[in-house]
Design a protein around this motif. Structure first.
Motif, mmCIF file in Angstrom:
data_model
loop_
_atom_site.group_PDB
_atom_site.id
_atom_site.type_symbol
_atom_site.label_atom_id
_atom_site.label_comp_id
_atom_site.label_asym_id
_atom_site.label_seq_id
_atom_site.Cartn_x
_atom_site.Cartn_y
_atom_site.Cartn_z
ATOM 1 N N GLY A 1 12.073 -6.132 2.017
ATOM 2 C CA GLY A 1 11.782 -6.652 3.353
ATOM 3 C C GLY A 1 11.233 -8.076 3.293
ATOM 4 N N LEU A 2 10.349 -8.335 2.326
ATOM 5 C CA LEU A 2 9.799 -9.689 2.169
ATOM 6 C C LEU A 2 10.926 -10.678 1.847
ATOM 7 N N ARG A 3 11.796 -10.272 0.949
ATOM 8 C CA ARG A 3 12.892 -11.169 0.552
ATOM 9 C C ARG A 3 13.798 -11.479 1.735
ATOM 10 N N MET A 4 14.090 -10.442 2.524
ATOM 11 C CA MET A 4 15.022 -10.625 3.640
ATOM 12 C C MET A 4 14.453 -11.555 4.698
ATOM 13 N N THR A 5 13.116 -11.595 4.819
ATOM 14 C CA THR A 5 12.501 -12.434 5.850
ATOM 15 C C THR A 5 11.903 -13.711 5.265
ATOM 16 N N GLY A 6 12.068 -13.895 3.961
ATOM 17 C CA GLY A 6 11.547 -15.103 3.317
ATOM 18 C C GLY A 6 10.029 -15.168 3.290
ATOM 19 N N ARG A 7 9.357 -14.003 3.307
ATOM 20 C CA ARG A 7 7.891 -13.996 3.291
ATOM 21 C C ARG A 7 7.360 -13.870 1.866
ATOM 22 N N GLN A 8 6.133 -14.317 1.675
ATOM 23 C CA GLN A 8 5.457 -14.252 0.377
ATOM 24 C C GLN A 8 4.407 -13.138 0.397
ATOM 25 N N VAL A 9 3.872 -12.799 -0.781
ATOM 26 C CA VAL A 9 2.691 -11.930 -0.838
ATOM 27 C C VAL A 9 1.485 -12.828 -0.534
ATOM 28 N N ARG A 10 0.728 -12.476 0.488
ATOM 29 C CA ARG A 10 -0.350 -13.364 0.932
ATOM 30 C C ARG A 10 -1.462 -13.495 -0.112
ATOM 31 N N ALA A 11 -1.825 -12.402 -0.768
ATOM 32 C CA ALA A 11 -2.937 -12.445 -1.729
ATOM 33 C C ALA A 11 -2.538 -11.724 -3.029
ATOM 34 N N PRO A 12 -1.675 -12.368 -3.829
ATOM 35 C CA PRO A 12 -1.217 -11.694 -5.049
ATOM 36 C C PRO A 12 -2.369 -11.328 -5.986
ATOM 37 N N HIS B 1 3.601 -4.704 5.311
ATOM 38 C CA HIS B 1 2.667 -5.388 6.213
ATOM 39 C C HIS B 1 1.475 -5.951 5.441
ATOM 40 N N VAL B 2 0.940 -5.149 4.516
ATOM 41 C CA VAL B 2 -0.210 -5.605 3.722
ATOM 42 C C VAL B 2 0.223 -6.702 2.747
ATOM 43 N N LEU B 3 1.368 -6.543 2.133
ATOM 44 C CA LEU B 3 1.849 -7.594 1.226
ATOM 45 C C LEU B 3 1.939 -8.923 1.980
ATOM 46 N N ALA B 4 2.484 -8.882 3.190
ATOM 47 C CA ALA B 4 2.737 -10.123 3.937
ATOM 48 C C ALA B 4 1.486 -10.689 4.589
ATOM 49 N N THR B 5 0.534 -9.833 4.977
ATOM 50 C CA THR B 5 -0.579 -10.313 5.816
ATOM 51 C C THR B 5 -1.962 -10.007 5.256
ATOM 52 N N GLN B 6 -2.041 -9.143 4.220
ATOM 53 C CA GLN B 6 -3.307 -8.673 3.640
ATOM 54 C C GLN B 6 -4.159 -7.941 4.683
ATOM 55 N N THR B 7 -3.518 -7.472 5.740
ATOM 56 C CA THR B 7 -4.224 -6.711 6.778
ATOM 57 C C THR B 7 -3.412 -5.482 7.145
ATOM 58 N N LEU B 8 -4.048 -4.603 7.911
ATOM 59 C CA LEU B 8 -3.401 -3.394 8.396
ATOM 60 C C LEU B 8 -3.802 -3.221 9.855
ATOM 61 N N ILE B 9 -2.849 -2.798 10.685
ATOM 62 C CA ILE B 9 -3.171 -2.499 12.086
ATOM 63 C C ILE B 9 -3.722 -1.078 12.127
ATOM 64 N N GLN B 10 -4.915 -0.933 12.610
ATOM 65 C CA GLN B 10 -5.582 0.370 12.567
ATOM 66 C C GLN B 10 -6.343 0.639 13.850
ATOM 67 N N ARG B 11 -6.487 1.912 14.151
ATOM 68 C CA ARG B 11 -7.480 2.342 15.138
ATOM 69 C C ARG B 11 -8.525 3.129 14.376
ATOM 70 N N LYS B 12 -9.756 3.000 14.836
ATOM 71 C CA LYS B 12 -10.818 3.626 14.072
ATOM 72 C C LYS B 12 -10.753 5.152 14.182
ATOM 73 N N ALA B 13 -10.975 5.808 13.047
ATOM 74 C CA ALA B 13 -11.022 7.268 13.027
ATOM 75 C C ALA B 13 -12.430 7.729 13.425
ATOM 76 N N LYS B 14 -12.580 9.030 13.589
ATOM 77 C CA LYS B 14 -13.893 9.594 13.895
ATOM 78 C C LYS B 14 -14.657 9.885 12.594
ATOM 79 N N ASN B 15 -15.963 10.096 12.745
ATOM 80 C CA ASN B 15 -16.825 10.340 11.582
ATOM 81 C C ASN B 15 -17.060 11.830 11.371
ATOM 82 N N MET B 16 -16.818 12.290 10.152
ATOM 83 C CA MET B 16 -17.069 13.698 9.816
ATOM 84 C C MET B 16 -17.953 13.736 8.578
ATOM 85 N N LYS B 17 -18.981 14.570 8.640
ATOM 86 C CA LYS B 17 -19.882 14.708 7.491
ATOM 87 C C LYS B 17 -19.642 16.057 6.826
ATOM 88 N N VAL B 18 -19.406 16.042 5.523
ATOM 89 C CA VAL B 18 -19.295 17.294 4.762
ATOM 90 C C VAL B 18 -20.441 17.301 3.758
#
Lengths: 473, 201
Positions: free
Chosen positions: A45-56, A155-172
């Motif tokens: 995917g990176l090759r096809m779009t000409g993108r680099q790894v942001r933080a090798p 996505h992480v290779l290209a941007t070093q980030t991830l789109i996330q929603r926060k999960a809930k907290n569980m204590k074991v």
């Protein structure tokens, strides 16, 4: 003063790059681990779009899933053509994109979740992702670590980030101490047995309590490793002096003043008094027995002293699932678990392929032989674990007992390489999944701790490890 | 990514709970370096004998469901591994929507990256949809993402929840990476701040 926060809240807050109005966050990723099976399409995917790894420099790759573990693996003929192509693709991608790489020929090669901590890439308070569900392992360091799919790898290779929603907290919480013969594996399986495989869905679990504090780092990794089998996005354990001692001096851990600054920051990584938990589960450490799975879901957990259940013991959709499991596993309700005959034993995987696991198994096997006709193998989690086990004399104990002593890799945990069960074969495995076909089509898997696996290898049936501990004492 | 707007199609009933990713696409098919071509091996070990013959009882082998585009499933669909090969295989077979009471987290995420809509509904509504799916090929369900509804062949309609960002991306077939790269300056300033705060990372 800010509101009390959980450990998860703190790590999350320190990694938010951007928060949209709808609550969707862009989360910064400190370490990205990569292996050969879930990455080729991402690099393509990176090759096809000409993108680099942001933080090798923050990206680490190692082939582990389908590499052979036999001693002749450098001989390319031991690999199937498609496996060879995948490993060659990782070789090329690592080189082309300039990322950190441990090739098959490197002694540091091994299972990605064992290599990361071993080399000091995984450190407290970090965000760690990998295209593998058992990334949860790294949570043992108090780092927020979870598996991602291949699109997210790209996505992480290209941007070093991830789109996330926060999960809930569980204590074991695991209170008190474990009894002799009971291990981290029994804790994590017992928690899944109590909560179910979807019990953690939507949550990040923090494991705490005296029994968790008393575990070594290896044991904590075993506990967090299987958080995903309970459905949780991640498992976490607050870092402490044991964590710092494990990290100190590792090749990629900070040194000097940076180390001091890091420890000062790491010491702030704990859940505050009064922090909010969306769900709390408590088990008593002394109530946990050596356990084994009887079915085809990791929630099918029973103490080794128990009997095979009946579908009528369950309700809802689980009735049909239990019947299907019993048919697949070839078991009869009421049968004693210790009467179940075993023909294969597998010790290894990211769950139980570390030095402490090999020590626990070797302690049971010392001076003994495996049952006639038993096929038993030990696959160390990394080349360095393997070397250490040889130095400590553990390798010789395994070999003398009749085990095959293999090179590092994922091996029979997911059976992508030639290490597989044949239809109807029954295996006591230290790995993490007992799904239908997981270790080979028609293969039957019982998940156990390393000591329990060693005990089964000796007796030829599922066995309460505590009986053999008495003999060896 | 293919857009998802509305879908009217055959729904296959799969009431088994904990359908895991090893069932959806067994590991021997993960050795590909492409995304396409996995549909023929979707549910491989449930669908074919060891000799490669179709197992007639398996739902997707039954004439009514061979061109299903929706699966109505038991609890905790997609548990297990992170393999995106699971949604790739579903998509390659032609499945665009899976409905269950719950999904495993990583599988759920992976669906949205591939134009597949996973819908979570309570058990009572799943029961109604499962009964409708059992009617076979003449009973077509309709999913309307814009309106956030799923409608049975009898016209009984249920609303479902979806994250607004994911809905937007699915409706428009948007590439996440492109969207994130628009925030490249935020990422750079985070990195600068982080290098000062946590230089060891």
């Amino acid at each position: 003063m800010s509101a009390p926060r959980t450990l998860y809240d703190k790590i999350w807050d320190d990694h938010v790059v951007h928060q949209a109005d709808d609550g969707t966050c862009l989360l910064y990723i400190d370490r990205h681990l990569v292996h050969e099976v879930t990455s080729p399409q991402a690099f393509e995917g990176l090759r096809m779009t000409g993108r680099q790894v942001r933080a090798p420099e923050k990206t680490i790759a190692v082939p582990d899933h389908n590499v052979p573990t036999t001693l002749d693996r450098e001989n390319a003929a031991t690999m199937t053509e498609d496996s060879r192509i995948q490993v060659a693709a990782l070789d090329k991608n690592a080189k082309d994109f300039g990322i950190n790489y441990y090739p098959v020929s490197d002694v540091r090669q091994g299972i990605v979740h064992i290599v990361g901590p071993e080399q000091g890439w995984t450190l407290p308070g970090m965000t760690v992702v990998c295209g593998d569900s058992h990334t949860a392992t790294h949570g043992a360091f108090g780092s927020l670590a979870h598996g991602i799919g291949t699109s997210e790898v790209e996505h992480v290779l290209a941007t070093q980030t991830l789109i996330q929603r926060k999960a809930k907290n569980m204590k074991v919480e695991i209170t008190g101490s474990l009894r002799p013969g009971v291990t981290a594996k029994d804790i994590t399986l017992s928690v899944i047995g109590a909560t179910g495989t979807a019990g953690g869905t939507g949550y990040v679990i923090e494991y705490c309590g005296q029994a968790i504090r008393e575990l070594s780092m290896e044991g904590r990794m075993t506990v967090c490793n299987m958080a995903i089998e309970g459905g949780a996005r991640a498992g976490l354990i607050a870092p402490d002096e044991k964590t710092f001692a494990y990290c100190m001096g590792r090749p990629h851990a900070p040194k000097g003043a940076k180390w001091e600054a890091a420890v000062a920051y790491w010491q702030t990584l704990f859940s505050d008094e009064g922090a909010h938990w969306d769900k709390v589960v408590t088990l008593k450490g002394e109530d946990i027995a050596p356990v084994v799975t009887w079915g085809t879901s990791p929630e099918d957990v029973l103490p080794i002293t128990g009997v095979v259940p009946s579908p009528s013991d369950f309700t809802g959709g689980k009735v049909e699932a239990a019947q299907r499991s019993l048919d697949y596993m070839g078991l009869t309700p009421g049968q004693k678990l210790t009467d179940i005959k075993i023909d294969t034993v597998f010790i290894g995987s990211c769950t139980n392929g570390r030095i402490e696991d090999l020590r626990a198994a070797a302690a049971i096997l010392k001076g003994k032989k495996i049952k006639d006709g038993m096929r038993a193998m030990v696959v160390p989690g990394s080349g360095l674990v393997r070397a250490q086990a040889e130095e400590e004399g553990l390798a010789q104990i395994f070999i003398d007992a009749g085990f095959e002593w293999r090179l590092a890799g994922c091996s029979m945990c997911l059976a992508m390489n030639p290490d597989q069960l044949q239809p109807g074969e029954r295996c006591a495995a230290t790995s993490n999944r007992n799904f239908e076909g997981r270790q080979g089509r028609g293969g039957r898997t019982h998940l156990v701790s390393p000591g329990m696996a060693a005990a089964a290898a000796i007796t030829g049936h599922l066995t309460d490890v505590r009986e053999l501990m008495v003999e060896n004492a | 990514m293919q857009k998802f707007t509305t879908l009217t199609g055959i729904a296959a009933p799969m009431p088994l709970v904990n359908i895991d990713t090893d069932m959806i696409i067994p590991k021997q098919f993960l050795k590909t370096i492409q995304r396409s071509g996995l549909g023929k091996n979707l549910f491989d070990e449930m669908r074919y004998t060891l000799e490669g013959e179709e197992i007639p009882e398996f739902v997707l082998n039954q004439p009514a469901y061979r061109s299903a585009e929706i699966i109505v499933a038991g609890d905790n669909f997609g548990c297990g591994s992170s393999r995106e090969h699971a949604p790739w295989a579903l998509l390659d077979f032609g499945i665009r929507c899976v409905v269950s009471t719950s999904f495993a987290d990583i599988f759920f995420n992976n669906c949205f990256k591939n134009g597949i809509l996973p819908i979570v509904l309570p058990q009572e509504q799943i029961d109604v949809l499962m009964a409708d799916a059992r009617k076979g090929a003449n009973a077509r369900m309709t999913v309307d993402l814009e309106a956030q509804t799923i409608t049975t062949s009898d016209g009984e309609s249920f609303g479902f929840e979806i994250d607004p960002h994911r809905k937007h991306c699915l409706l428009n077939g948007l590439d996440d990476i492109g969207l994130t790269l628009e925030k490249a300056s935020s990422i750079s300033s985070f990195e600068a701040k982080n290098a000062a705060l946590r230089p060891w990372a």
